[in-house]
Motif scaffolding. Structure first.
Motif, mmCIF file in Angstrom:
data_model
loop_
_atom_site.group_PDB
_atom_site.id
_atom_site.type_symbol
_atom_site.label_atom_id
_atom_site.label_comp_id
_atom_site.label_asym_id
_atom_site.label_seq_id
_atom_site.Cartn_x
_atom_site.Cartn_y
_atom_site.Cartn_z
ATOM 1 N N PHE A 62 74.103 11.598 73.433
ATOM 2 C CA PHE A 62 75.499 11.475 73.817
ATOM 3 C C PHE A 62 75.537 11.347 75.337
ATOM 4 O O PHE A 62 74.823 12.053 76.041
ATOM 5 C CB PHE A 62 76.276 12.716 73.371
ATOM 6 C CG PHE A 62 76.234 12.946 71.882
ATOM 7 C CD1 PHE A 62 77.086 12.255 71.041
ATOM 8 C CD2 PHE A 62 75.340 13.842 71.327
ATOM 9 C CE1 PHE A 62 77.052 12.462 69.666
ATOM 10 C CE2 PHE A 62 75.301 14.070 69.954
ATOM 11 C CZ PHE A 62 76.160 13.361 69.125
ATOM 12 N N ASN A 64 78.655 11.238 77.098
ATOM 13 C CA ASN A 64 79.851 11.909 77.593
ATOM 14 C C ASN A 64 80.546 12.606 76.432
ATOM 15 O O ASN A 64 80.150 12.451 75.273
ATOM 16 C CB ASN A 64 80.791 10.919 78.302
ATOM 17 C CG ASN A 64 81.152 9.746 77.421
ATOM 18 O OD1 ASN A 64 81.615 9.926 76.298
ATOM 19 N ND2 ASN A 64 80.937 8.541 77.916
ATOM 20 N N ALA A 65 81.572 13.362 76.747
ATOM 21 C CA ALA A 65 82.262 14.142 75.722
ATOM 22 C C ALA A 65 82.875 13.253 74.646
ATOM 23 O O ALA A 65 82.848 13.596 73.465
ATOM 24 C CB ALA A 65 83.332 15.019 76.370
ATOM 25 N N GLU A 66 83.408 12.111 75.029
ATOM 26 C CA GLU A 66 84.038 11.216 74.058
ATOM 27 C C GLU A 66 83.040 10.717 73.014
ATOM 28 O O GLU A 66 83.415 10.444 71.872
ATOM 29 C CB GLU A 66 84.697 10.033 74.755
ATOM 30 C CG GLU A 66 85.968 10.381 75.506
ATOM 31 C CD GLU A 66 85.734 11.157 76.796
ATOM 32 O OE1 GLU A 66 84.633 11.042 77.402
ATOM 33 O OE2 GLU A 66 86.640 11.897 77.196
ATOM 34 N N ASP A 67 81.774 10.605 73.376
ATOM 35 C CA ASP A 67 80.748 10.181 72.420
ATOM 36 C C ASP A 67 80.650 11.130 71.227
ATOM 37 O O ASP A 67 80.199 10.741 70.146
ATOM 38 C CB ASP A 67 79.372 10.091 73.082
ATOM 39 C CG ASP A 67 79.177 8.829 73.898
ATOM 40 O OD1 ASP A 67 80.072 7.949 73.861
ATOM 41 O OD2 ASP A 67 78.136 8.720 74.559
ATOM 42 N N THR A 69 82.883 12.141 69.422
ATOM 43 C CA THR A 69 83.780 11.733 68.337
ATOM 44 C C THR A 69 83.042 10.845 67.332
ATOM 45 O O THR A 69 83.597 10.532 66.277
ATOM 46 C CB THR A 69 85.034 11.013 68.869
ATOM 47 O OG1 THR A 69 84.650 9.844 69.592
ATOM 48 C CG2 THR A 69 85.863 11.937 69.756
ATOM 49 N N ARG A 70 81.804 10.458 67.630
ATOM 50 C CA ARG A 70 80.964 9.744 66.648
ATOM 51 C C ARG A 70 80.640 10.641 65.463
ATOM 52 O O ARG A 70 80.297 10.157 64.385
ATOM 53 C CB ARG A 70 79.636 9.298 67.278
ATOM 54 C CG ARG A 70 79.752 8.338 68.411
ATOM 55 C CD ARG A 70 78.425 7.826 68.943
ATOM 56 N NE ARG A 70 77.259 8.679 68.823
ATOM 57 C CZ ARG A 70 76.273 8.738 69.721
ATOM 58 N NH1 ARG A 70 76.327 7.993 70.822
ATOM 59 N NH2 ARG A 70 75.237 9.517 69.537
ATOM 60 N N GLY A 75 87.203 15.206 66.556
ATOM 61 C CA GLY A 75 88.158 14.256 67.099
ATOM 62 C C GLY A 75 88.493 14.589 68.538
ATOM 63 O O GLY A 75 87.943 15.533 69.122
ATOM 64 N N PRO A 76 89.413 13.838 69.119
ATOM 65 C CA PRO A 76 89.784 14.063 70.514
ATOM 66 C C PRO A 76 90.255 15.491 70.817
ATOM 67 O O PRO A 76 89.927 16.035 71.867
ATOM 68 C CB PRO A 76 90.908 13.052 70.751
ATOM 69 C CG PRO A 76 90.654 11.963 69.759
ATOM 70 C CD PRO A 76 90.082 12.658 68.558
ATOM 71 N N VAL A 79 87.218 17.738 71.054
ATOM 72 C CA VAL A 79 86.496 17.437 72.294
ATOM 73 C C VAL A 79 87.195 18.093 73.482
ATOM 74 O O VAL A 79 86.544 18.692 74.346
ATOM 75 C CB VAL A 79 86.350 15.915 72.502
ATOM 76 C CG1 VAL A 79 85.835 15.602 73.889
ATOM 77 C CG2 VAL A 79 85.446 15.315 71.438
ATOM 78 N N GLU A 80 88.517 18.017 73.521
ATOM 79 C CA GLU A 80 89.260 18.636 74.631
ATOM 80 C C GLU A 80 89.062 20.150 74.660
ATOM 81 O O GLU A 80 89.037 20.750 75.721
ATOM 82 C CB GLU A 80 90.748 18.311 74.542
ATOM 83 C CG GLU A 80 91.081 16.916 75.015
ATOM 84 C CD GLU A 80 90.597 16.612 76.433
ATOM 85 O OE1 GLU A 80 90.797 17.442 77.342
ATOM 86 O OE2 GLU A 80 90.012 15.539 76.625
ATOM 87 N N ARG A 83 85.403 20.458 76.202
ATOM 88 C CA ARG A 83 84.972 19.505 77.243
ATOM 89 C C ARG A 83 84.287 20.193 78.424
ATOM 90 O O ARG A 83 83.254 19.729 78.897
ATOM 91 C CB ARG A 83 86.167 18.693 77.734
ATOM 92 C CG ARG A 83 85.825 17.700 78.835
ATOM 93 C CD ARG A 83 87.044 16.941 79.300
ATOM 94 N NE ARG A 83 87.630 16.127 78.264
ATOM 95 C CZ ARG A 83 87.194 14.926 77.897
ATOM 96 N NH1 ARG A 83 86.136 14.422 78.471
ATOM 97 N NH2 ARG A 83 87.802 14.258 76.956
#
Length: 88
Positions: A62, A64-67, A69-70, A75-76, A79-80, A83
């Motif tokens: 991964f 970054n944090a958004e990765d 969500t794979r 979900g977002p 992650v938040e 983070r």
């Protein structure tokens, strides 16, 4: 009497500050952490921790944090929640 109260307040404040410092921990590297450590993240239990490892092994690290969500079930909003507790 005023001095005693000030001393007690100072002791309480120092005690609370050491508790706050003790709770500050290093971020978890999601590319190297085991399932037990990953499960400590908010919203990530044992099954999601294992899914993170499986995704990482199947599709690479991964970045970054958004990765994250794979991973199914992350979900977002999840992650938040973590983070600031993860590193890559």
């Amino acid at each position: 009497m005023k001095g005693i109260i000030q001393g007690i307040l100072l002791a309480l404040l120092l005690g609370l500050s050491s508790v706050a410092l003790a709770q500050e921990v290093a971020p978890i590297n999601v590319n190297t952490a085991d399932a037990e450590l990953l499960a400590e993240l908010p919203g990530v239990g044992p099954s999601r921790a294992q899914a993170i490892i499986e995704e990482r092994e199947a599709n690479g690290n991964f970045e970054n944090a958004e990765d994250l969500t794979r991973v199914s079930g992350i979900g977002p909003a999840t992650v938040e929640a973590f983070r600031d507790q993860v590193d890559f």
